[in-house]
Design a protein around this motif. Structure first.
Motif, PDB file in Angstrom:
ATOM      1  N   ILE A 159       1.885  11.810   4.214  1.00 44.14           N
ATOM      2  CA  ILE A 159       1.465  11.786   5.621  1.00 44.14           C
ATOM      3  C   ILE A 159       1.136  10.359   6.041  1.00 44.14           C
ATOM      4  O   ILE A 159       1.535   9.904   7.119  1.00 44.14           O
ATOM      5  N   PHE A 160       0.396   9.646   5.201  1.00 39.04           N
ATOM      6  CA  PHE A 160       0.072   8.238   5.466  1.00 39.04           C
ATOM      7  C   PHE A 160       1.351   7.425   5.660  1.00 39.04           C
ATOM      8  O   PHE A 160       1.491   6.682   6.635  1.00 39.04           O
ATOM      9  N   ALA A 172      -3.391   6.498  10.529  1.00 37.17           N
ATOM     10  CA  ALA A 172      -2.944   6.062   9.200  1.00 37.17           C
ATOM     11  C   ALA A 172      -4.095   5.400   8.439  1.00 37.17           C
ATOM     12  O   ALA A 172      -4.299   5.669   7.250  1.00 37.17           O
ATOM     13  N   ALA A 173      -4.843   4.552   9.133  1.00 33.84           N
ATOM     14  CA  ALA A 173      -5.986   3.897   8.491  1.00 33.84           C
ATOM     15  C   ALA A 173      -7.024   4.926   8.060  1.00 33.84           C
ATOM     16  O   ALA A 173      -7.589   4.832   6.958  1.00 33.84           O
ATOM     17  N   GLY A 174      -7.262   5.920   8.906  1.00 33.24           N
ATOM     18  CA  GLY A 174      -8.208   6.976   8.565  1.00 33.24           C
ATOM     19  C   GLY A 174      -7.746   7.795   7.373  1.00 33.24           C
ATOM     20  O   GLY A 174      -8.542   8.112   6.479  1.00 33.24           O
ATOM     21  N   VAL A 175      -6.466   8.134   7.350  1.00 33.22           N
ATOM     22  CA  VAL A 175      -5.922   8.894   6.214  1.00 33.22           C
ATOM     23  C   VAL A 175      -6.069   8.088   4.934  1.00 33.22           C
ATOM     24  O   VAL A 175      -6.484   8.612   3.893  1.00 33.22           O
ATOM     25  N   LEU A 176      -5.773   6.790   5.007  1.00 34.93           N
ATOM     26  CA  LEU A 176      -5.898   5.938   3.823  1.00 34.93           C
ATOM     27  C   LEU A 176      -7.350   5.841   3.367  1.00 34.93           C
ATOM     28  O   LEU A 176      -7.657   6.065   2.191  1.00 34.93           O
ATOM     29  N   ALA A 177      -8.244   5.523   4.301  1.00 33.11           N
ATOM     30  CA  ALA A 177      -9.642   5.282   3.941  1.00 33.11           C
ATOM     31  C   ALA A 177     -10.403   6.555   3.588  1.00 33.11           C
ATOM     32  O   ALA A 177     -11.266   6.531   2.695  1.00 33.11           O
ATOM     33  N   LEU A 178     -10.087   7.659   4.266  1.00 34.74           N
ATOM     34  CA  LEU A 178     -10.884   8.871   4.086  1.00 34.74           C
ATOM     35  C   LEU A 178     -10.256   9.898   3.149  1.00 34.74           C
ATOM     36  O   LEU A 178     -10.959  10.785   2.646  1.00 34.74           O
ATOM     37  N   LEU A 179      -8.949   9.796   2.924  1.00 27.68           N
ATOM     38  CA  LEU A 179      -8.290  10.795   2.082  1.00 27.68           C
ATOM     39  C   LEU A 179      -7.604  10.197   0.857  1.00 27.68           C
ATOM     40  O   LEU A 179      -7.859  10.624  -0.265  1.00 27.68           O
ATOM     41  N   ALA A 187      -0.306  13.444  -3.381  1.00 28.77           N
ATOM     42  CA  ALA A 187       1.048  13.052  -2.979  1.00 28.77           C
ATOM     43  C   ALA A 187       1.342  13.500  -1.547  1.00 28.77           C
ATOM     44  O   ALA A 187       1.966  12.769  -0.770  1.00 28.77           O
ATOM     45  N   MET A 188       0.872  14.681  -1.176  1.00 29.60           N
ATOM     46  CA  MET A 188       1.080  15.178   0.179  1.00 29.60           C
ATOM     47  C   MET A 188       0.355  14.297   1.196  1.00 29.60           C
ATOM     48  O   MET A 188       0.930  13.885   2.202  1.00 29.60           O
ATOM     49  N   VAL A 232       0.838  -1.200   0.000  1.00 27.22           N
ATOM     50  CA  VAL A 232       0.000   0.000   0.000  1.00 27.22           C
ATOM     51  C   VAL A 232       0.870   1.247   0.000  1.00 27.22           C
ATOM     52  O   VAL A 232       0.611   2.191  -0.760  1.00 27.22           O
ATOM     53  N   THR A 233       1.901   1.263   0.827  1.00 24.93           N
ATOM     54  CA  THR A 233       2.736   2.459   0.888  1.00 24.93           C
ATOM     55  C   THR A 233       3.465   2.698  -0.432  1.00 24.93           C
ATOM     56  O   THR A 233       3.556   3.836  -0.894  1.00 24.93           O
ATOM     57  N   VAL A 234       3.936   1.638  -1.047  1.00 30.27           N
ATOM     58  CA  VAL A 234       4.643   1.790  -2.324  1.00 30.27           C
ATOM     59  C   VAL A 234       3.671   2.187  -3.439  1.00 30.27           C
ATOM     60  O   VAL A 234       3.915   3.142  -4.184  1.00 30.27           O
ATOM     61  N   ALA A 235       2.562   1.466  -3.560  1.00 30.00           N
ATOM     62  CA  ALA A 235       1.597   1.757  -4.630  1.00 30.00           C
ATOM     63  C   ALA A 235       0.988   3.153  -4.459  1.00 30.00           C
ATOM     64  O   ALA A 235       0.808   3.880  -5.439  1.00 30.00           O
TER      65      ALA A 235
END
Length: 164
Positions: A142-143, A93-100, A137-138, A20-23
């Motif tokens: 953060i994620f 981190a999960a919130g940033v991924l799921a919501l942003l 990208a920003m 996930v972080t790489v993709a």
């Protein structure tokens, strides 16, 4: 049992969070390439693939905190400050991924797929697309920073018996 749970937790983190972080990091530049070459099927396919990797591995990533809680419970460290901070950062981190991250990737991908739209102002689409990918990208950074911080806390945890 604790060693088994810890091993599964670490393996799940590597297998699920790593992709996930790489993709997610690769998505904004890939999307900019897709916008820069409208009609380039390969660039658009790459962007779609990166988004799908992020979505699928985000779901698989749920195993990381599940096995993390089981490991922490077996180790008797559920009340330790470093673990509580890690849990909060993981939730962020999960919130940033799921919501942003994922919704913004979807929006950028929809915009890239709708390249048949006629622009009223030449270059406006490219400028808006670039701005959207820069913001994405920003948020992705953060994620990734949140996950890196959790990783460091897991390795150099206060009160560790590893001597580190």
């Amino acid at each position: 049992m604790t060693k088994f749970l810890l091993a599964v937790h670490v393996i799940a983190a590597i297998v699920a969070v790593g992709p996930v972080t790489v993709a997610a990091s690769m998505f904004p530049p890939a999307a900019r390439r897709a916008f820069g070459a409208p009609g380039d099927a390969d660039a658009l396919a790459t962007t779609r693939l990166l988004h799908r990797i992020c979505r699928v591995y985000a779901v698989v990533g749920v195993a990381v905190p599940v096995f993390g809680f089981a490991t922490a419970s077996n180790m008797g460290v559920l009340g330790d400050t470093w673990l509580i901070v890690s849990i909060v950062l993981t939730a962020l981190a999960a919130g940033v991924l799921a919501l942003l991250v994922l919704p913004r990737q979807s929006a950028v991908l929809e915009r890239a797929e709708g390249d048949g739209v006629v622009e009223e102002v030449p270059g406006e689409r490219a400028t808006a697309a670039r701005a959207a990918t820069v913001r994405l990208a920003m948020v992705t950074g953060i994620f990734n920073l949140l996950w890196a911080t959790v990783t460091v806390l897991m390795i150099i945890r206060p009160g560790s018996t590893t001597g580190a």
